[in-house]
Design a protein around this motif. Structure first.
Motif, PDB file in Angstrom:
ATOM      1  N   SER A  17       0.849  -1.191   0.000  1.00 25.06           N
ATOM      2  CA  SER A  17       0.000   0.000   0.000  1.00 25.06           C
ATOM      3  C   SER A  17       0.881   1.235   0.000  1.00 25.06           C
ATOM      4  CB  SER A  17      -0.899   0.025   1.243  1.00 25.06           C
ATOM      5  OG  SER A  17      -1.792  -1.054   1.238  1.00 25.06           O
ATOM      6  N   SER A  18       0.309   2.352  -0.439  1.00 29.92           N
ATOM      7  CA  SER A  18       1.062   3.599  -0.417  1.00 29.92           C
ATOM      8  C   SER A  18       0.140   4.743  -0.045  1.00 29.92           C
ATOM      9  CB  SER A  18       1.716   3.869  -1.773  1.00 29.92           C
ATOM     10  OG  SER A  18       0.747   3.986  -2.785  1.00 29.92           O
ATOM     11  N   TRP A  19       0.698   5.765   0.601  1.00 25.28           N
ATOM     12  CA  TRP A  19      -0.082   6.942   0.958  1.00 25.28           C
ATOM     13  C   TRP A  19      -0.611   7.594  -0.304  1.00 25.28           C
ATOM     14  CZ3 TRP A  19      -1.741   7.754   5.644  1.00 25.28           C
ATOM     15  CH2 TRP A  19      -1.022   7.240   6.722  1.00 25.28           C
ATOM     16  N   PRO A  20      -1.816   8.177  -0.251  1.00 25.91           N
ATOM     17  CA  PRO A  20      -2.333   8.828  -1.453  1.00 25.91           C
ATOM     18  C   PRO A  20      -1.515  10.071  -1.822  1.00 25.91           C
ATOM     19  CG  PRO A  20      -3.820   9.195   0.395  1.00 25.91           C
ATOM     20  CD  PRO A  20      -2.769   8.224   0.848  1.00 25.91           C
ATOM     21  N   LYS A 108      -3.376  -0.158  -7.052  1.00 27.72           N
ATOM     22  CA  LYS A 108      -2.694   0.876  -6.286  1.00 27.72           C
ATOM     23  C   LYS A 108      -2.324   2.026  -7.205  1.00 27.72           C
ATOM     24  CE  LYS A 108       1.545   0.178  -4.771  1.00 27.72           C
ATOM     25  NZ  LYS A 108       2.685  -0.260  -3.940  1.00 27.72           N
ATOM     26  N   GLY A 109      -2.698   3.246  -6.806  1.00 28.53           N
ATOM     27  CA  GLY A 109      -2.393   4.428  -7.584  1.00 28.53           C
ATOM     28  C   GLY A 109      -3.471   4.822  -8.578  1.00 28.53           C
ATOM     29  N   GLN A 110      -4.436   3.937  -8.837  1.00 25.67           N
ATOM     30  CA  GLN A 110      -5.508   4.245  -9.790  1.00 25.67           C
ATOM     31  C   GLN A 110      -6.380   5.375  -9.264  1.00 25.67           C
ATOM     32  OE1 GLN A 110      -7.739   0.813 -11.100  1.00 25.67           O
ATOM     33  NE2 GLN A 110      -9.492   2.061 -11.757  1.00 25.67           N
ATOM     34  N   THR A 111      -6.800   6.284 -10.147  1.00 23.63           N
ATOM     35  CA  THR A 111      -7.660   7.391  -9.762  1.00 23.63           C
ATOM     36  C   THR A 111      -9.055   6.884  -9.411  1.00 23.63           C
ATOM     37  OG1 THR A 111      -6.449   8.982 -11.101  1.00 23.63           O
ATOM     38  CG2 THR A 111      -8.723   9.553 -10.537  1.00 23.63           C
TER      39      THR A 111
END
Length: 172
Positions: A17-20, A108-111
């Protein structure tokens, strides 16, 4: 780092996971606030301004797309079952309806939609929550109760991101 969240030990792969957005854009933390409980983290400014894209924190499935007076335009993402619990993230106050639909897969990262100011909000920002749910249970919000004994399922997103974002160990 090690965090206690009342779960058995687990090690997750780094980068799950990553911070938005960069943590320098956090404008309000998880926890008691003005006699109520703030069940997420708010991001504002820079990449978190009106109309900018909201990225998903991790792979998953769109669980719920909705509008209500508190969250405004909102989406919930199911990230899977880890450590014996179901994990969800919630993204609120979008300026328009989310651009994803219920049941669709997301990466992950998709708008997910654009930053906005809908619902009970005092300026454009992303309100993001993480929910730890007992299998078969549902997401429970209780923002009116500042007590830690509430039945809410929201947890501090920093705990989730430490455990599932950088490979740290969760201990009981």
């Amino acid at each position: 780092r090690v965090w206690a969240v009342n779960s058995p030990p687990v090690r997750c792969g780094a980068g799950d996971s990553s911070w938005p957005y960069s943590l320098s854009y956090v404008t309000s933390e998880f926890g008691p606030r003005s006699g109520r409980f703030h069940e997420g983290i708010d991001f504002s400014g820079g990449p978190a301004t009106t109309g900018k894209p909201i990225p998903c924190i991790g792979d998953g499935t769109v669980h719920n797309v909705f509008f209500n007076s508190g969250y405004g335009n909102c989406v919930d993402i199911f990230h899977g079952t880890f450590d014996g619990f179901s994990w969800y993230s919630r993204y609120a106050h979008m300026s328009t309806a989310p651009v994803v639909s219920e049941g669709s897969s997301v990466s992950k990262g998709q708008t997910l939609g654009p930053v906005g100011n809908t619902g009970n909000s005092y300026g454009a920002h992303l309100h993001m929550e993480v929910h730890k749910v007992t299998p078969g249970g549902g997401l429970v919000s209780d923002p009116g109760n500042p007590s830690t004994s509430s039945g809410r399922t929201a947890i501090n997103p920093r705990l989730f991101m430490t455990a599932y974002g950088d490979g740290s160990v969760i201990i009981p």
